[in-house]
Motif scaffolding. Structure first.
Motif, PDB file in Angstrom:
ATOM      1  N   SER A  57      -3.578   5.553  -0.941  1.00  0.00           N
ATOM      2  CA  SER A  57      -2.834   4.671   0.451  1.00  0.00           C
ATOM      3  C   SER A  57      -3.226   4.796   1.662  1.00  0.00           C
ATOM      4  O   SER A  57      -2.596   3.601   2.464  1.00  0.00           O
ATOM      5  N   ALA A  58      -3.712   6.114   2.419  1.00  0.00           N
ATOM      6  CA  ALA A  58      -5.020   6.147   3.160  1.00  0.00           C
ATOM      7  C   ALA A  58      -5.973   5.687   3.469  1.00  0.00           C
ATOM      8  O   ALA A  58      -6.411   5.042   4.386  1.00  0.00           O
ATOM      9  N   HIS A  59      -6.103   5.041   2.037  1.00  0.00           N
ATOM     10  CA  HIS A  59      -7.615   3.369   1.827  1.00  0.00           C
ATOM     11  C   HIS A  59      -7.006   1.725   1.512  1.00  0.00           C
ATOM     12  O   HIS A  59      -7.366   0.569   2.593  1.00  0.00           O
ATOM     13  N   THR A  60      -5.869   2.214   0.206  1.00  0.00           N
ATOM     14  CA  THR A  60      -5.277   0.907   0.003  1.00  0.00           C
ATOM     15  C   THR A  60      -4.344   0.289  -0.774  1.00  0.00           C
ATOM     16  O   THR A  60      -3.697   1.861  -1.238  1.00  0.00           O
ATOM     17  N   PRO A  61      -3.371  -0.478  -0.023  1.00  0.00           N
ATOM     18  CA  PRO A  61      -1.745  -0.701  -0.287  1.00  0.00           C
ATOM     19  C   PRO A  61      -1.336  -0.286  -1.460  1.00  0.00           C
ATOM     20  O   PRO A  61      -1.996  -1.462  -2.294  1.00  0.00           O
ATOM     21  N   ARG A  62      -0.428  -0.058  -1.835  1.00  0.00           N
ATOM     22  CA  ARG A  62       0.204  -1.359  -2.789  1.00  0.00           C
ATOM     23  C   ARG A  62       1.214  -1.864  -2.343  1.00  0.00           C
ATOM     24  O   ARG A  62       1.430  -2.371  -1.104  1.00  0.00           O
ATOM     25  N   PRO A  63       1.942  -3.070  -3.123  1.00  0.00           N
ATOM     26  CA  PRO A  63       2.066  -3.730  -2.676  1.00  0.00           C
ATOM     27  C   PRO A  63       4.056  -3.499  -2.131  1.00  0.00           C
ATOM     28  O   PRO A  63       4.156  -2.192  -2.712  1.00  0.00           O
ATOM     29  N   ALA A  97       1.382   3.169   6.209  1.00  0.00           N
ATOM     30  CA  ALA A  97       0.523   3.132   7.616  1.00  0.00           C
ATOM     31  C   ALA A  97       0.582   4.422   8.286  1.00  0.00           C
ATOM     32  O   ALA A  97      -0.378   5.215   8.380  1.00  0.00           O
ATOM     33  N   THR A  98       1.678   5.290   7.636  1.00  0.00           N
ATOM     34  CA  THR A  98       1.352   7.095   7.462  1.00  0.00           C
ATOM     35  C   THR A  98       0.099   7.202   6.881  1.00  0.00           C
ATOM     36  O   THR A  98      -0.388   8.790   8.235  1.00  0.00           O
ATOM     37  N   LYS A  99       0.190   7.100   5.784  1.00  0.00           N
ATOM     38  CA  LYS A  99      -0.748   7.856   5.491  1.00  0.00           C
ATOM     39  C   LYS A  99      -2.742   7.367   6.144  1.00  0.00           C
ATOM     40  O   LYS A  99      -3.259   8.011   6.075  1.00  0.00           O
ATOM     41  N   HIS A 100      -2.105   6.469   6.612  1.00  0.00           N
ATOM     42  CA  HIS A 100      -3.789   5.664   7.104  1.00  0.00           C
ATOM     43  C   HIS A 100      -3.509   6.865   8.629  1.00  0.00           C
ATOM     44  O   HIS A 100      -4.525   7.334   8.399  1.00  0.00           O
TER      45      HIS A 100
END
Length: 272
Positions: free
Chosen positions: A166-172, A179-182
């Protein structure tokens, strides 16, 4: 929800030994969120490989259960809420008092927050809890580790941040977590750059669908980008732990900047 943790959430020692270390001197690791999931798997892997490990989490019981998986290994359990600066200060004081130095921080504690909540319905309190845990907690621990690694003799050490795919591509419906993982990726890059003069290496592991207590529902059905509910494959958390150990075992002259470890057939590449 790819690597969700709560705050309770055999290598050859020579391969990761800092220059100037005495032969046979145990390496010291700190694992946050060590009471369950990825944190428990990584702590167990490191203890089995001969590391001395400080286990941090919000509840002492699960930490002691993790330590008990490797009887006789040098483990220290420290009750810690990583969102509280005073708890983090006490944690690193315990590391210094217990082992004298720190060679590895696995910055793992985190939370997904309320699942399945659309962005327009997410409360500020829920948003703030995820930010405080995943980002502010990671910063507080990294900052304390940086200070200790800079000042200790021999100087240096390694920080590994638990990112997520999720630092690359989110789930719904995952705006706070994503946001925090980015943001963790930015933290990783900055620490890696700022640590160069002090032999402090920093990398990030991005994990997808490791089998933990928090990912059980992926096997029954989880919301996809196209609105479907679908079961997803998972992988053994021990495979993640072995990857973390590989990163940790490298000499400080080498660094895995980013590693992505995921269940091979999960919907990530082309997730939607």
């Amino acid at each position: 929800m790819d690597d969700v943790q709560t705050d309770d959430a055999a290598a050859q020692p020579s391969s990761g030994r800092s220059a100037g270390r005495s032969p046979g001197t145990p390496r010291v690791a700190l694992v946050t969120g060590a009471g369950s999931g990825i944190g428990r798997a990584v702590a167990t892997e490191l203890l089995g490989a001969g590391w001395s490990v400080v286990l941090a989490g919000r509840r002492t019981g699960p930490l002691e259960e993790t330590a008990a998986r490797t009887p006789g290994a040098p483990a220290l359990c420290v009750r810690t809420d990583v969102t509280r600066p005073e708890d983090v200060a006490a944690l690193f004081a315990a590391v210094r008092d217990g082992f004298g130095r720190l060679d590895l921080l696995f910055n793992n504690a985190g939370t997904f927050g309320p699942g399945g909540v659309p962005v327009e319905e997410l409360t500020y309190e829920a948003w703030r809890h995820v930010v405080d845990t995943n980002l502010n907690g990671a910063f507080l621990c990294a900052q304390a580790a940086f200070r200790q690694m800079k000042d200790q003799d021999p100087q240096g050490g390694r920080i590994i941040n638990n990112g997520s795919i999720s630092a690359h591509t989110p789930r719904p419906h995952s705006v706070a977590y994503t946001a925090t993982k980015h943001a963790l990726t930015g933290l990783t890059k900055s620490l890696s750059l700022d640590g160069r003069p002090y032999r402090i290496a920093c990398g990030q592991i991005d994990i997808g669908n490791a089998a933990t207590e928090m990912t059980a529902r992926m096997q029954t059905g989880i919301l996809q980008a196209d609105g479907r509910l679908a079961a997803e494959p998972i992988m053994d958390a021990a495979d993640v732990a072995r990857t973390v150990r590989h990163m940790a075992d490298l000499p400080l002259e080498a660094n895995v900047q980013f590693a992505t470890v995921l269940a091979t057939a999960m919907p990530y590449v082309g997730r939607g």
